[in-house]
Motif scaffolding. Structure first.
Motif, mmCIF file in Angstrom:
data_model
loop_
_atom_site.group_PDB
_atom_site.id
_atom_site.type_symbol
_atom_site.label_atom_id
_atom_site.label_comp_id
_atom_site.label_asym_id
_atom_site.label_seq_id
_atom_site.Cartn_x
_atom_site.Cartn_y
_atom_site.Cartn_z
ATOM 1 N N ASN A 31 -26.512 -5.236 -31.738
ATOM 2 C CA ASN A 31 -27.542 -4.590 -30.903
ATOM 3 C C ASN A 31 -27.060 -4.340 -29.313
ATOM 4 O OD1 ASN A 31 -29.212 -4.613 -33.151
ATOM 5 N ND2 ASN A 31 -30.070 -6.557 -32.630
ATOM 6 N N PHE A 32 -26.209 -5.371 -28.896
ATOM 7 C CA PHE A 32 -25.612 -5.090 -27.538
ATOM 8 C C PHE A 32 -24.797 -4.212 -27.308
ATOM 9 C CE2 PHE A 32 -22.081 -6.196 -24.707
ATOM 10 C CZ PHE A 32 -22.463 -6.322 -23.725
ATOM 11 N N ILE A 33 -24.181 -4.007 -28.215
ATOM 12 C CA ILE A 33 -23.235 -2.595 -28.212
ATOM 13 C C ILE A 33 -23.848 -1.397 -28.402
ATOM 14 C CG2 ILE A 33 -21.280 -1.558 -29.368
ATOM 15 C CD1 ILE A 33 -20.261 -4.236 -30.337
ATOM 16 N N GLY A 34 -24.683 -1.314 -29.344
ATOM 17 C CA GLY A 34 -25.548 -0.136 -29.408
ATOM 18 C C GLY A 34 -26.256 0.224 -28.100
ATOM 19 N N VAL A 65 -23.628 0.560 -35.685
ATOM 20 C CA VAL A 65 -24.011 1.084 -34.516
ATOM 21 C C VAL A 65 -23.781 2.653 -34.396
ATOM 22 C CG1 VAL A 65 -23.210 1.164 -32.240
ATOM 23 C CG2 VAL A 65 -22.933 -1.152 -33.239
ATOM 24 N N GLY A 66 -24.577 3.162 -33.620
ATOM 25 C CA GLY A 66 -23.978 4.927 -33.167
ATOM 26 C C GLY A 66 -24.920 5.663 -33.854
ATOM 27 N N ILE A 177 -14.757 3.771 -24.637
ATOM 28 C CA ILE A 177 -13.562 2.627 -25.116
ATOM 29 C C ILE A 177 -14.586 1.452 -25.114
ATOM 30 C CG2 ILE A 177 -11.819 4.071 -24.233
ATOM 31 C CD1 ILE A 177 -11.363 1.594 -22.412
ATOM 32 N N ILE A 178 -14.040 0.689 -26.483
ATOM 33 C CA ILE A 178 -14.500 -0.743 -26.720
ATOM 34 C C ILE A 178 -13.093 -1.491 -26.988
ATOM 35 C CG2 ILE A 178 -15.766 -2.319 -28.121
ATOM 36 C CD1 ILE A 178 -17.859 -0.110 -28.912
ATOM 37 N N ALA A 198 -17.778 -3.096 -16.231
ATOM 38 C CA ALA A 198 -17.987 -2.912 -17.850
ATOM 39 C C ALA A 198 -18.801 -4.185 -18.008
ATOM 40 C CB ALA A 198 -16.945 -2.905 -18.511
ATOM 41 N N PRO A 199 -19.860 -3.835 -19.137
ATOM 42 C CA PRO A 199 -20.661 -5.161 -19.810
ATOM 43 C C PRO A 199 -19.645 -5.659 -20.621
ATOM 44 C CG PRO A 199 -21.438 -3.010 -20.799
ATOM 45 C CD PRO A 199 -20.614 -2.752 -19.400
#
Length: 550
Positions: A31-34, A65-66, A177-178, A198-199
């Motif tokens: 959820n954080f990434i999305g 995600v995505g 990028i991740i 960056a988070p």
């Protein structure tokens, strides 16, 4: 319940989990990434300790995600640490073409030879073609083991690759990028300087619900876990996904061998633990080796303190620094800080301190019980503290110089000065400690030799005992010559504590006691009184001298 034989073990160890149906938990992380991707965050940093499941998380991002807005390309940098920027970009371009639904006739990956002449080909020619094919979709690179680029080739990684990525991110709206790193972010100042806004999120242990799913779901319909068995597994793994899988893998094998598919707490026994440790040896070593030396030593000290407390139920878990002092370790700033860092990094738990105001000492325990048991089996504290010798390259350089000079029969004074310099820089350089003690003994400075051998005896009694006995005997003899009977007696008593059958120490102890007794008693019986101690009878003595001389 299915009772088939030779069924494939459903628990996965040794590789990332690619199968969506075998991956559990991490909902909050996804959820954080999305949320951050949808908010336009071009870089999202993920960090986690070794074997926590970072590669599995990256592999699962496309599944959770995505939606239709993003496409993902996984790129592992683990085996590319020594490559040049041109080589890395060539391989990255190839991965993009292989993994995305592109019209490959229109796109050709740039060659290394071309990139060596002009790296901007990747950004200015190749990527625009990719984005044209993607339409309104965004490209997200999933960069595994991102921090390995900082380990080997500074010219490629720090000066070129990190800034190159930053420039691509700035110049291409559809490029995200991740990166995932295994080191703490505060250890990677170059990375933080480039991506400071960056988070970031830490990949932690699984929550209890997800850990239970990881235990039960893969073998659902085959293995039936009783609640106490699940509790026993969680007690060993603390919800660490890799160690949970390792334990369950062994349980499944044992169930299949015994054709007993009901798992009780008694089945999670020492044999299962030993097999789990054996099968996970490589992963356990990798898990520990990522720690700096002071943290490794504290890690083993906490494991040993827990072991001691377990066999002495009335005793609380000893503070690791206290235990290290008992082993002859000099407590340095890095050791003082190491326990708190291990708590912060998730390797230790801080448990309750004494309620007494005068004894508020922090107590620690290893967070993952399986890891603690492995540490006790593979890394005894007495062996582990030897690693402290390597915390200073400068101390090692001087130690080598002293050792070389000693072999050339240079005067002990010069060698002693060098060994003392080593211990001033690194007080836990134990080879220097023992060789300094030995050099003092050779120089017949028995007091100093005994001082260093006494500390060495705490470090390793077997290495130190012979030299300590010789030093104490020599020092005791010197004290006898100085008529310091009481202190001499203490030296011989210490020798007999080490070696009760030492005949020389027994003889010298008797002598010191006799001389000390003579010194203590001012009255003389059974032998003539020396003139300097004779009192009284002055008239009789004067008459005797008159008769002699007249």
């Amino acid at each position: 319940m299915i009772l088939s034989t030779n069924r494939k073990n459903p628990y996965i160890i040794g590789r990332p989990i690619y199968e969506k149906e075998l991956f559990f938990g991490r909902d909050n992380l996804f959820n954080f990434i999305g949320a951050n991707l949808n908010n336009g965050a071009k870089v999202i940093l993920l960090q986690g300790q070794r074997r926590i499941g970072k590669s599995s998380v990256l592999s699962q991002i496309p599944n959770f995600v995505g939606g239709d807005k993003f496409v993902f390309v996984y790129f592992d940098l683990q085996d590319r640490a020594r490559l040049t920027l041109a080589e890395v970009l060539e391989k990255l371009a190839t991965e993009i073409i292989i993994n995305l639904p592109l019209k490959q006739d229109n796109i050709k990956p740039p060659l290394k030879t071309d990139l060596e002449e002009n790296t901007e080909i990747f950004s200015e020619k190749f990527l625009p073609q990719v984005f044209q094919n993607l339409g309104d979709k965004n490209l997200v690179l999933l960069l595994d083991e991102f921090d390995v680029l900082s380990n080997y080739n500074p010219a490629s990684a720090i000066r070129h690759f990190f800034p190159y990525l930053q420039s691509i991110i700035s110049n291409h709206q559809q490029f995200f990028i991740i990166p995932v790193v295994g080191r703490r972010l505060d250890d990677m100042k170059n990375l933080l300087n480039l991506f400071r806004r960056a988070p970031n999120q830490e990949i932690r242990l699984l929550d209890e619900k997800s850990a239970i799913q990881l235990i039960t779901k893969p073998a659902e319909g085959v293995l039936e876990y009783e609640e106490d068995a699940i509790a026993a597994i969680l007690e060993l793994s603390a919800g660490h996904p890799y160690f949970t899988q390792v334990i369950c893998f062994q349980i499944f094998q044992q169930a299949e061998a015994e054709e007993n598919w009901q798992v009780k707490s008694a089945d999670v026994d020492k044999m299962i633990v030993d097999r789990a440790i054996e099968s996970a040896e490589g992963g356990l070593t990798w898990f520990r080796d990522g720690l700096p030396i002071p943290e490794r030593v504290i890690f083993s000290a906490v494991a040993e303190a827990q072991r001691i407390a377990a066999i002495k139920p009335a005793q609380v878990v000893e503070e690791p620094l206290t235990l290290l002092k008992e082993y002859g370790v000099v407590l340095t700033e890095s050791l003082f800080q190491a326990a708190d860092r291990l708590v912060e990094w998730g390797f230790l738990d801080l448990v309750e301190s004494s309620e007494s105001s005068w004894d508020k000492v922090p107590r620690y325990k290893v967070k993952i019980e399986l890891v603690r048991r492995w540490l006790l089996k593979r890394y005894s504290l007495r062996v582990e503290i030897q690693e402290l010798e390597n915390v200073s390259s400068e101390a090692n350089r001087i130690y080598k110089l002293a050792t070389d000079l000693r072999q050339e029969s240079v005067t002990p004074t010069s060698i002693i000065a060098l060994y003392e310099q080593v211990l001033e820089i690194n007080p836990n350089h134990f080879k220097a400690l023992f060789e300094l003690a030995e050099t003092y003994l050779e120089a017949e400075d028995f007091s100093k030799a005994a001082e260093f051998y006494q500390r060495g005896y705490k470090v390793n009694p077997m290495w130190a005992e012979d030299g300590l006995v010789k030093s104490l005997l020599g020092y005791g003899q010197k004290l006898m010559e100085q008529k310091k009977w009481k202190i001499a007696k203490e030296q011989f008593e210490e020798v007999l504590n080490l070696d009760p059958d030492n005949e020389l120490a027994q003889e010298k102890l008797i002598e010191t006691k006799q001389f000390a007794k003579i010194k203590r008693n001012p009255f003389i019986v059974g032998r003539p009184v020396p003139p300097e101690r004779f009192v009284g009878q002055e008239n009789l003595i004067a008459t005797a001298f008159d008769q002699i001389y007249n």
